[in-house]
Design a protein around this motif. Structure first.
Motif, PDB file in Angstrom:
ATOM      1  N   ASP A  72      -3.602   3.499  -0.737  1.00 14.62           N
ATOM      2  CA  ASP A  72      -4.102   2.733  -1.870  1.00 14.62           C
ATOM      3  C   ASP A  72      -3.280   1.463  -2.023  1.00 14.62           C
ATOM      4  O   ASP A  72      -2.076   1.454  -1.779  1.00 14.62           O
ATOM      5  N   VAL A  73      -3.934   0.400  -2.479  1.00 13.02           N
ATOM      6  CA  VAL A  73      -3.229  -0.836  -2.799  1.00 13.02           C
ATOM      7  C   VAL A  73      -2.425  -0.580  -4.073  1.00 13.02           C
ATOM      8  O   VAL A  73      -2.919   0.032  -5.019  1.00 13.02           O
ATOM      9  N   ILE A  74      -1.180  -1.037  -4.053  1.00  9.35           N
ATOM     10  CA  ILE A  74      -0.292  -0.808  -5.195  1.00  9.35           C
ATOM     11  C   ILE A  74       0.356  -2.114  -5.634  1.00  9.35           C
ATOM     12  O   ILE A  74       0.338  -3.105  -4.912  1.00  9.35           O
ATOM     13  N   GLU A  96       2.904   1.173  -8.694  1.00  9.57           N
ATOM     14  CA  GLU A  96       1.718   1.484  -9.481  1.00  9.57           C
ATOM     15  C   GLU A  96       0.496   1.218  -8.631  1.00  9.57           C
ATOM     16  O   GLU A  96       0.435   0.193  -7.931  1.00  9.57           O
ATOM     17  N   ARG A  97      -0.484   2.099  -8.692  1.00  4.23           N
ATOM     18  CA  ARG A  97      -1.750   1.840  -8.009  1.00  4.23           C
ATOM     19  C   ARG A  97      -2.424   0.658  -8.694  1.00  4.23           C
ATOM     20  O   ARG A  97      -2.208   0.401  -9.863  1.00  4.23           O
ATOM     21  N   GLU A  98      -3.247  -0.060  -7.982  1.00  2.86           N
ATOM     22  CA  GLU A  98      -3.917  -1.242  -8.523  1.00  2.86           C
ATOM     23  C   GLU A  98      -4.746  -0.912  -9.754  1.00  2.86           C
ATOM     24  O   GLU A  98      -4.917  -1.736 -10.620  1.00  2.86           O
ATOM     25  N   ASP A  99      -5.239   0.323  -9.867  1.00  2.00           N
ATOM     26  CA  ASP A  99      -6.059   0.683 -11.036  1.00  2.00           C
ATOM     27  C   ASP A  99      -5.182   1.007 -12.244  1.00  2.00           C
ATOM     28  O   ASP A  99      -5.690   1.380 -13.296  1.00  2.00           O
ATOM     29  N   ARG A 115       0.846  -1.187   0.000  1.00  2.00           N
ATOM     30  CA  ARG A 115       0.000   0.000   0.000  1.00  2.00           C
ATOM     31  C   ARG A 115       0.882   1.238   0.000  1.00  2.00           C
ATOM     32  O   ARG A 115       2.017   1.202   0.451  1.00  2.00           O
ATOM     33  N   GLN A 116       0.304   2.329  -0.471  1.00  2.00           N
ATOM     34  CA  GLN A 116       1.016   3.607  -0.480  1.00  2.00           C
ATOM     35  C   GLN A 116       0.043   4.694  -0.048  1.00  2.00           C
ATOM     36  O   GLN A 116      -1.075   4.769  -0.559  1.00  2.00           O
TER      37      GLN A 116
END
Length: 172
Positions: free
Chosen positions: A144-146, A166-169, A122-123
């Motif tokens: 955010d999950v990364i 990188e963010r999960e999205d 996460r970040q």
């Protein structure tokens, strides 16, 4: 897919966890003192990471007992960019110690540093952008999950890693 060293270490982590729980010991903020008593010469270093990685550090040392010479020492054990980092000094002619340390770093990315449960990287949101491995319960607010993409490089005998987050999205 996990490497043979990661599979071996993951199994040892489960054994270490089972032994700790059978003893009725709950890893807390003073965990490093307990671990240091078991390997006093090897762990005369800074150990600055959370209690959730207790079983991982124990498992690494148990496997190193089978590989290392008595002079082997850790010089620093810490959290960096959400993963465990273990710096050491000693002979490793077979390369197995290095494989174990790299496996521990990989496994730590999916292990909550606070409690040891399954975790995600996460970040926190900018401007800080702190990266950490945490379960849903221990995730920092507004994180955010990364995905972490790591490139390992070797230059003149020194090893380094380049991390990209990188963010999960899919946004960087």
């Amino acid at each position: 897919m996990r490497s043979p060293a990661e599979r071996r270490l993951a199994y040892q982590v489960e054994l270490a966890r089972a032994m700790r729980l059978a003893e009725g010991y709950v890893a807390d903020q003073m965990w490093s003192l307990r671990v240091r008593k078991r390997w006093p010469m090897r762990l005369m270093c800074e150990m600055s990471c959370g209690p959730g990685w207790h079983d991982l550090v124990v498992a690494v040392n148990e496997l190193i007992d089978q590989e290392a010479e008595p002079e082997f020492r850790f010089t620093q054990i810490k959290e960096k960019f959400g993963q465990l980092r273990m710096y050491w000094h000693g002979a490793d002619p077979s390369g197995r110690i290095n494989q174990l340390v790299e496996a521990a770093e990989e496994i730590s990315a999916s292990m909550c540093e606070t409690c040891g449960k399954d975790a995600k990287m996460r970040q926190t949101r900018p401007p800080m952008g702190y990266v950490h491995a945490a379960c849903d319960e221990h995730a920092m607010p507004d994180s955010d999950v990364i995905r972490v993409k790591t490139e390992k490089i070797s230059l003149l005998g020194a090893k380094a890693r380049l991390n990209r987050f990188e963010r999960e999205d899919g946004d960087e």
